[in-house]
Design a protein around this motif. Sequence first.
Motif, mmCIF file in Angstrom:
data_model
loop_
_atom_site.group_PDB
_atom_site.id
_atom_site.type_symbol
_atom_site.label_atom_id
_atom_site.label_comp_id
_atom_site.label_asym_id
_atom_site.label_seq_id
_atom_site.Cartn_x
_atom_site.Cartn_y
_atom_site.Cartn_z
ATOM 1 N N PRO A 263 -14.446 6.409 4.563
ATOM 2 C CA PRO A 263 -13.391 5.729 5.323
ATOM 3 C C PRO A 263 -12.935 6.514 6.546
ATOM 4 N N ASP B 55 -2.593 6.261 -0.112
ATOM 5 C CA ASP B 55 -3.818 6.942 -0.533
ATOM 6 C C ASP B 55 -4.761 7.094 0.657
ATOM 7 N N LEU C 48 0.817 -1.218 0.000
ATOM 8 C CA LEU C 48 0.000 0.000 0.000
ATOM 9 C C LEU C 48 0.847 1.263 0.000
ATOM 10 N N GLU D 131 -8.297 0.763 5.679
ATOM 11 C CA GLU D 131 -7.583 -0.506 5.564
ATOM 12 C C GLU D 131 -6.303 -0.500 6.391
ATOM 13 N N SER E 244 -7.107 10.363 -5.082
ATOM 14 C CA SER E 244 -6.941 8.952 -5.349
ATOM 15 C C SER E 244 -6.517 8.698 -6.786
ATOM 16 N N ARG F 38 -7.706 4.812 1.352
ATOM 17 C CA ARG F 38 -7.493 3.469 1.889
ATOM 18 C C ARG F 38 -7.163 3.499 3.381
ATOM 19 N N SER F 39 -7.459 4.642 4.018
ATOM 20 C CA SER F 39 -7.129 4.804 5.440
ATOM 21 C C SER F 39 -7.782 3.742 6.314
ATOM 22 N N GLN G 205 -6.902 5.546 -7.802
ATOM 23 C CA GLN G 205 -7.608 4.313 -8.114
ATOM 24 C C GLN G 205 -8.482 4.456 -9.352
#
Length: 337
Positions: A273, A225, A200, A231, A253, A228-229, A255
């Motif tokens: 998130p 990113d 990541l 995660e 992002s 994705r915090s 993504q």
Amino acid sequence: MYAVLIAPSANRVYAEASVSLLTAELGVFASTLLDGRLSAIREERLAGVPYLVFDGTLSDVDIGALANLSSLYALFELHGDLLRPVPATGLDRFSSDLVSIPKYAGKTNEQFTKLLLNVTAVSTDRPADFLSRRLRVLDPMCGRGTTLNQAMTYGFDATGVDLDGKDFEAYAGFLRTWLKTKRLKHTAEITPLRRNRARLGRRFDALVGDRKAGEPQKICFVNADTLRSAEIFKAASFDVLVTDLPYGVQHGSRQSGALSRSPLTLLAEAVSPWSKLVRPGGAVGISWNTYGGSWDEVAEILASAGFCVLSGDAYRGFAHRVDQAINRDLIVATVPT
């Protein structure tokens, strides 16, 4: 009756807004941490110098709280035309150069960073924690870490996330050098960040202090990113989330395969998130350029994610001009308990 002498600012435009900003900040402190024990906040000129004056009877704890105001230079008790200095000691654990030394284009004004952290931290369901606990602070778009350094100065645990690798490296390099220069006991390392065998990003962790003297202070910067915090960190890991949204520059992002220039577009994607990371009763403080979206638009995004937006008079008094292209405001919301 008390009078606050307002600290000078190296930024002329910010200095012009400092009275109104401190009025709003003091209003938030009055309604939260000080539980209504001061009133009638107004500007007065004494011998031609602007002061912020207010009524109230303050305890030593109250004075210690006010010592942390972002633009407070000195506090006085006012007796007629006479000013009696009131000793006021704030939370600062480290010297101010931790925040002031880093210089780079786009750095958020240090006094405003402190203000944003202050009004958010005292707006949780436990305002007194600001003075008595080591709060866990997250800046999910931390840039080169001004918020992290201010939180660290207060003695809080601080965590940041940012996608920019150069900012990550600059912060890790600066903090290591600063800790060594100050001869503070610490450990600091950069490690790969992986989830389910997928990389990541990178993670910088610093522990400051001697374990024998208690739990070391934790500083963490994750180069990944922000979307994705959730995660990366456990749910409800933080008491306070504060961030300054990008002012229309490229960010966000990768993504989707493209970067967005709209800070509100990023906020709408990131707020879900982020909402998982703040504990029930915790608070979120966000600043942004109002030319990219109104206060009501930001409030709607936060409310749609389940936050309770704080809209009292003091919380609506922070809008101010930064330059011809930026008019900054902030918003504070809480996570339902």
